[in-house]
Design a protein around this motif. Structure first.
Motif, PDB file in Angstrom:
ATOM      1  N   UNK A   1       0.829  -1.198   0.000  1.00 61.30           N
ATOM      2  CA  UNK A   1       0.000   0.000   0.000  1.00 61.30           C
ATOM      3  C   UNK A   1       0.868   1.255   0.000  1.00 61.30           C
ATOM      4  N   UNK A   2       0.720   2.071  -1.040  1.00 63.80           N
ATOM      5  CA  UNK A   2       1.481   3.308  -1.146  1.00 63.80           C
ATOM      6  C   UNK A   2       2.949   3.139  -1.458  1.00 63.80           C
ATOM      7  N   UNK A   3       3.388   1.909  -1.738  1.00 61.40           N
ATOM      8  CA  UNK A   3       4.812   1.650  -1.973  1.00 61.40           C
ATOM      9  C   UNK A   3       5.190   1.625  -3.450  1.00 61.40           C
ATOM     10  N   UNK A   4       4.215   1.554  -4.339  1.00 61.74           N
ATOM     11  CA  UNK A   4       4.489   1.424  -5.768  1.00 61.74           C
ATOM     12  C   UNK A   4       4.254   2.763  -6.458  1.00 61.74           C
ATOM     13  N   UNK A   5       5.278   3.287  -7.080  1.00 62.28           N
ATOM     14  CA  UNK A   5       5.135   4.540  -7.827  1.00 62.28           C
ATOM     15  C   UNK A   5       4.633   4.196  -9.222  1.00 62.28           C
ATOM     16  N   UNK A   6       3.330   4.241  -9.398  1.00 62.42           N
ATOM     17  CA  UNK A   6       2.714   3.837 -10.665  1.00 62.42           C
ATOM     18  C   UNK A   6       2.910   4.883 -11.761  1.00 62.42           C
ATOM     19  N   UNK A   7       3.555   6.006 -11.435  1.00 67.63           N
ATOM     20  CA  UNK A   7       3.887   6.985 -12.468  1.00 67.63           C
ATOM     21  C   UNK A   7       5.258   6.704 -13.076  1.00 67.63           C
ATOM     22  N   UNK A   8       5.991   5.733 -12.492  1.00 73.19           N
ATOM     23  CA  UNK A   8       7.324   5.371 -12.998  1.00 73.19           C
ATOM     24  C   UNK A   8       7.363   3.858 -13.193  1.00 73.19           C
ATOM     25  N   UNK A   9       6.872   3.427 -14.341  1.00 69.89           N
ATOM     26  CA  UNK A   9       6.790   2.002 -14.654  1.00 69.89           C
ATOM     27  C   UNK A   9       7.680   1.687 -15.851  1.00 69.89           C
ATOM     28  N   UNK A  10       8.588   0.728 -15.674  1.00 69.37           N
ATOM     29  CA  UNK A  10       9.406   0.234 -16.772  1.00 69.37           C
ATOM     30  C   UNK A  10       9.003  -1.184 -17.124  1.00 69.37           C
ATOM     31  N   UNK A  11       9.232  -1.570 -18.366  1.00 66.62           N
ATOM     32  CA  UNK A  11       8.900  -2.921 -18.822  1.00 66.62           C
ATOM     33  C   UNK A  11      10.076  -3.450 -19.637  1.00 66.62           C
ATOM     34  N   UNK A  12      10.520  -4.680 -19.325  1.00 65.69           N
ATOM     35  CA  UNK A  12      11.556  -5.274 -20.153  1.00 65.69           C
ATOM     36  C   UNK A  12      11.367  -6.781 -20.205  1.00 65.69           C
ATOM     37  N   UNK A  13      11.990  -7.394 -21.201  1.00 64.61           N
ATOM     38  CA  UNK A  13      11.899  -8.837 -21.332  1.00 64.61           C
ATOM     39  C   UNK A  13      12.958  -9.355 -22.287  1.00 64.61           C
TER      40      UNK A  13
END
Length: 251
Positions: free
Chosen positions: A106-118
């Motif tokens: 709760x409140x720990x994930x900054x959903x405005x800074x999301x990266x994706x890799x694979x």
């Protein structure tokens, strides 16, 4: 709160095969979420002991046995489903960030800074998702060919290609087409937010933890003699983790 990175495995491989990459990112201050998907990953075990195996229609390798037009449709169908999995997981993480029953996130994930890799087909998923979904702020394709609408639409946010310089593809024509697709997308990326680094001598299959485990000098000499690898596995992985966390740190 911490920036969030979604990590996708190659083909139908279980995501734990990429723990080296995940642990390095976590040590640099990211929450890393790698996930397996029922019926798409080789096998997924539920808490109650049920085992869900991959079904043939979710096997991208089977698409290669079809004619070219059918092959493209087959791969794009699988890619669409797998890319939707990333969107679903982000939806669930947004809910956890608002209210996690365990209180951990709760409140720990900054959903405005999301990266994706694979890696491999996971890299194709990262490229396609970052092309379609505004929640992706930066992405990385680790030695994966491109498929889907991203080839025409491009990517309009920071993105890095990290090819092996060797690939696992069977024909020169395939390699030329893959390189042309990547070049086309790369040319349209923001000039201040694009990077392409080829790891000379790297092997497509050693971007996973297998790269860290391949330490036998006898095996390495044999693989070098046959031209399978041109760099030590641990060295390849060390370069990879440096490139991945440095790119996400920047963007």
């Amino acid at each position: 709160s911490y920036p969030l990175v979604i990590m996708r495995a190659g083909a139908s491989v279980e995501v734990w095969n990429y723990s080296t990459l995940a642990e390095d990112l976590a040590s640099h201050g990211y929450v890393v979420v790698g996930f397996d998907a029922p019926y798409r990953t080789y096998s997924v075990v539920f808490p109650d002991g049920r085992v869900m195996r991959r079904t043939p229609e979710n096997n991208p390798e089977l698409c290669e046995d079809q004619e070219q037009a059918q092959q493209a449709r087959c791969v794009n169908k699988v890619l669409t489903a797998w890319t939707a999995d990333i969107a679903f997981v982000l939806d669930q993480l947004e809910r956890l960030n608002v209210s996690d029953p365990t209180g951990k996130f709760t409140g720990r994930l900054d959903m405005t800074r999301v990266g994706v890799f694979g890696h491999s087909f996971g890299g194709a998923q990262a490229a396609q998702f970052c092309s379609l979904d505004s929640r992706c702020k930066a992405g990385i394709d680790v030695d994966g060919s491109l498929h889907g609408s991203v080839i025409q639409a491009g990517i309009h946010k920071p993105f890095m290609f990290l090819p092996s310089g060797q690939g696992d593809f069977s024909s020169d024509a395939e390699i030329r087409q893959i390189q042309a697709d990547i070049q086309s997308v790369y040319d349209r990326l923001p000039e201040d937010g694009r990077l392409r680094i080829s790891i000379r001598g790297a092997n497509h299959f050693l971007f996973s933890d297998d790269g860290a485990l391949l330490k036998s000098h006898i095996v390495l000499r044999t693989l070098r003699a046959f031209g399978v690898v041109g760099i030590d596995g641990p060295r390849q992985l060390a370069v990879t983790v440096y490139c991945v966390h440095s790119f996400f740190d920047a963007y």
